[in-house]
Design a protein around this motif. Structure first.
Motif, mmCIF file in Angstrom:
data_model
loop_
_atom_site.group_PDB
_atom_site.id
_atom_site.type_symbol
_atom_site.label_atom_id
_atom_site.label_comp_id
_atom_site.label_asym_id
_atom_site.label_seq_id
_atom_site.Cartn_x
_atom_site.Cartn_y
_atom_site.Cartn_z
ATOM 1 N N ALA A 11 17.501 -0.515 -11.648
ATOM 2 C CA ALA A 11 18.176 -0.155 -10.407
ATOM 3 C C ALA A 11 17.311 -0.497 -9.210
ATOM 4 N N ILE A 12 15.988 -0.406 -9.381
ATOM 5 C CA ILE A 12 15.086 -0.685 -8.279
ATOM 6 C C ILE A 12 15.222 -2.137 -7.849
ATOM 7 N N PHE A 13 15.512 -3.040 -8.784
ATOM 8 C CA PHE A 13 15.623 -4.462 -8.465
ATOM 9 C C PHE A 13 16.725 -4.725 -7.459
ATOM 10 N N LEU A 14 17.845 -4.005 -7.581
ATOM 11 C CA LEU A 14 18.971 -4.230 -6.694
ATOM 12 C C LEU A 14 18.985 -3.266 -5.524
ATOM 13 N N LEU A 15 17.893 -2.549 -5.328
ATOM 14 C CA LEU A 15 17.834 -1.568 -4.255
ATOM 15 C C LEU A 15 17.957 -2.244 -2.911
ATOM 16 N N ALA A 16 18.966 -1.861 -2.138
ATOM 17 C CA ALA A 16 19.087 -2.382 -0.780
ATOM 18 C C ALA A 16 18.143 -1.600 0.112
ATOM 19 N N ASP A 229 16.353 9.446 3.720
ATOM 20 C CA ASP A 229 15.985 8.032 3.704
ATOM 21 C C ASP A 229 15.317 7.652 2.379
ATOM 22 N N ILE A 230 14.928 6.369 2.276
ATOM 23 C CA ILE A 230 14.325 5.872 1.031
ATOM 24 C C ILE A 230 12.874 5.455 1.256
ATOM 25 N N LEU A 231 12.234 6.053 2.244
ATOM 26 C CA LEU A 231 10.879 5.648 2.589
ATOM 27 C C LEU A 231 9.855 6.032 1.527
ATOM 28 N N ASN A 232 10.234 6.867 0.572
ATOM 29 C CA ASN A 232 9.320 7.212 -0.528
ATOM 30 C C ASN A 232 9.596 6.377 -1.777
ATOM 31 N N HIS A 233 10.477 5.380 -1.657
ATOM 32 C CA HIS A 233 10.757 4.489 -2.783
ATOM 33 C C HIS A 233 9.693 3.388 -2.856
ATOM 34 N N ASP A 234 9.320 3.015 -4.060
ATOM 35 C CA ASP A 234 8.445 1.866 -4.286
ATOM 36 C C ASP A 234 9.249 0.770 -4.958
ATOM 37 N N LEU A 235 9.126 -0.451 -4.434
ATOM 38 C CA LEU A 235 9.829 -1.606 -4.985
ATOM 39 C C LEU A 235 8.800 -2.616 -5.467
ATOM 40 N N GLN A 236 8.863 -2.982 -6.740
ATOM 41 C CA GLN A 236 7.938 -3.958 -7.294
ATOM 42 C C GLN A 236 8.711 -5.174 -7.772
ATOM 43 N N ILE A 237 8.318 -6.348 -7.284
ATOM 44 C CA ILE A 237 8.942 -7.607 -7.671
ATOM 45 C C ILE A 237 7.872 -8.503 -8.265
ATOM 46 N N PHE A 238 8.045 -8.916 -9.490
ATOM 47 C CA PHE A 238 7.099 -9.805 -10.147
ATOM 48 C C PHE A 238 7.453 -11.247 -9.763
ATOM 49 N N ALA A 239 6.649 -11.827 -8.891
ATOM 50 C CA ALA A 239 6.954 -13.162 -8.386
ATOM 51 C C ALA A 239 5.671 -13.914 -8.076
ATOM 52 N N ASP A 240 5.722 -15.224 -8.181
ATOM 53 C CA ASP A 240 4.608 -16.090 -7.796
ATOM 54 C C ASP A 240 4.811 -16.682 -6.404
ATOM 55 N N LEU A 241 6.089 -16.838 -6.024
ATOM 56 C CA LEU A 241 6.419 -17.500 -4.766
ATOM 57 C C LEU A 241 7.421 -16.683 -3.975
ATOM 58 N N TYR A 242 7.476 -16.928 -2.669
ATOM 59 C CA TYR A 242 8.535 -16.360 -1.841
ATOM 60 C C TYR A 242 9.006 -17.425 -0.861
ATOM 61 N N THR A 243 10.148 -17.193 -0.225
ATOM 62 C CA THR A 243 10.748 -18.163 0.676
ATOM 63 C C THR A 243 10.646 -17.679 2.113
ATOM 64 N N PRO A 244 9.783 -18.262 2.920
ATOM 65 C CA PRO A 244 9.699 -17.869 4.333
ATOM 66 C C PRO A 244 10.991 -18.215 5.073
ATOM 67 N N VAL A 245 11.286 -17.438 6.119
ATOM 68 C CA VAL A 245 12.491 -17.665 6.927
ATOM 69 C C VAL A 245 12.110 -17.752 8.394
ATOM 70 N N ASP A 246 13.037 -18.305 9.193
ATOM 71 C CA ASP A 246 12.795 -18.372 10.627
ATOM 72 C C ASP A 246 13.227 -17.071 11.293
ATOM 73 N N THR A 247 13.230 -17.040 12.605
ATOM 74 C CA THR A 247 13.536 -15.801 13.334
ATOM 75 C C THR A 247 14.979 -15.357 13.171
ATOM 76 N N THR A 248 15.863 -16.255 12.705
ATOM 77 C CA THR A 248 17.254 -15.877 12.464
ATOM 78 C C THR A 248 17.535 -15.683 10.978
ATOM 79 N N LEU A 249 16.452 -15.609 10.173
ATOM 80 C CA LEU A 249 16.505 -15.346 8.729
ATOM 81 C C LEU A 249 17.071 -16.503 7.917
ATOM 82 N N ILE A 250 16.983 -17.711 8.442
ATOM 83 C CA ILE A 250 17.357 -18.911 7.694
ATOM 84 C C ILE A 250 16.117 -19.429 6.966
ATOM 85 N N PRO A 251 16.184 -19.696 5.648
ATOM 86 C CA PRO A 251 15.032 -20.223 4.910
ATOM 87 C C PRO A 251 14.502 -21.513 5.527
#
Length: 263
Positions: A11-16, A229-251
């Motif tokens: 469930a944590i993976f799909l946490l909005a 709120d969900i400020l006490n939630h911890d989200l862990q994503i196992f990843a090697d890479l991520y996709t940077p975005v511009d100021t309008t959130l376009i990759p």
């Protein structure tokens, strides 16, 4: 395409990532015979409405463990998800409303919805296929977000329950709806199995080359809907890479290593 949500861990993976305190389901509680669980009681009549000439309703899936997932065919939405906490008490971990009107009138249009034709943003509302450019409505600054001004979250899907643990939703997005080419037949199958997994299977066929990117937009609070709120939630994503975005959130079009980023 397939997404699998296993309450408790996956469930944590799909946490909005949102506090989302605005919506509240108005619920009653009942004591279960073999547990101290709290059961959300949604009034199905509050989900019965006619929108654009089609009827909406509430659909509830339930497994042998009393885990329950409630949906409405307005927007193909996940309305409620009751899962056991560490003490075995059932908790509703999905943020949403207790009526169709709540979703229709919300300032946040995507609660729990099936997103399409295209989840996420299309830069400047334009894309090209086979040398032809298509122009879409801009609904997120200079970009198109989640399908356009009237995406799949605002339509009434055809619904069928082949059994008590499966809901099948279908929708025909007609050629040039919101500017997208092709008659797109979409099928989303929600299934709740006895391993407490909520599965979402997406299928789409088209009679013209087009773009499509389907997903679900549920907001989760693992403390329980309406608990803050969900400020006490911890989200862990196992990843090697991520996709940077511009100021309008376009990759920006490249993947960057996560090494050296903050934790």
């Amino acid at each position: 395409m397939k997404q699998t949500l296993k309450p408790g861990l996956a469930a944590i993976f799909l946490l909005a990532i949102t506090a989302c305190n605005e919506p509240k389901k108005v619920n009653e509680t009942t004591e279960q015979a073999d547990t101290t669980a709290t059961t959300v009681q949604l009034d199905s009549t509050k989900f019965q409405k006619e929108i654009d000439g089609k009827k909406t309703n509430l659909y509830v899936l339930k497994n042998k463990n009393n885990v329950q997932a409630a949906f409405t065919n307005y927007g193909g939405r996940l309305v409620s998800l009751l899962v056991p906490d560490k003490d075995g008490k059932l908790v509703d971990v999905v943020v949403g409303f207790d009526s169709v009107d709540g979703f229709v009138n919300s300032s946040e249009p995507y609660f729990g919805a099936t997103i399409g034709r295209y989840g996420n943003r299309i830069a400047k509302g334009k894309f090209s296929l086979d040398g032809k450019q298509y122009t879409l409505a801009l609904n997120n600054g200079q970009n198109t977000l989640h399908g356009g001004k009237k995406g799949f979250q605002a339509v009434v899907w055809d619904a069928a329950m082949p059994d008590s643990q499966t809901l099948v939703l279908t929708y025909l997005s007609k050629d040039m709806e919101e500017g997208y080419p092709g008659n797109l037949k979409v099928k989303v199958t929600y299934s709740l199995n006895d391993d407490n997994e909520l599965k979402m299977d997406y299928e789409a066929t088209t009679d013209k080359k087009t773009v499509v990117n389907l997903t679900n937009h549920a907001f989760f609070n693992l403390n329980g809907e309406g608990s803050g709120d969900i400020l006490n939630h911890d989200l862990q994503i196992f990843a090697d890479l991520y996709t940077p975005v511009d100021t309008t959130l376009i990759p920006l079009g490249k993947n960057v290593t996560v090494k050296g980023t903050s934790v």
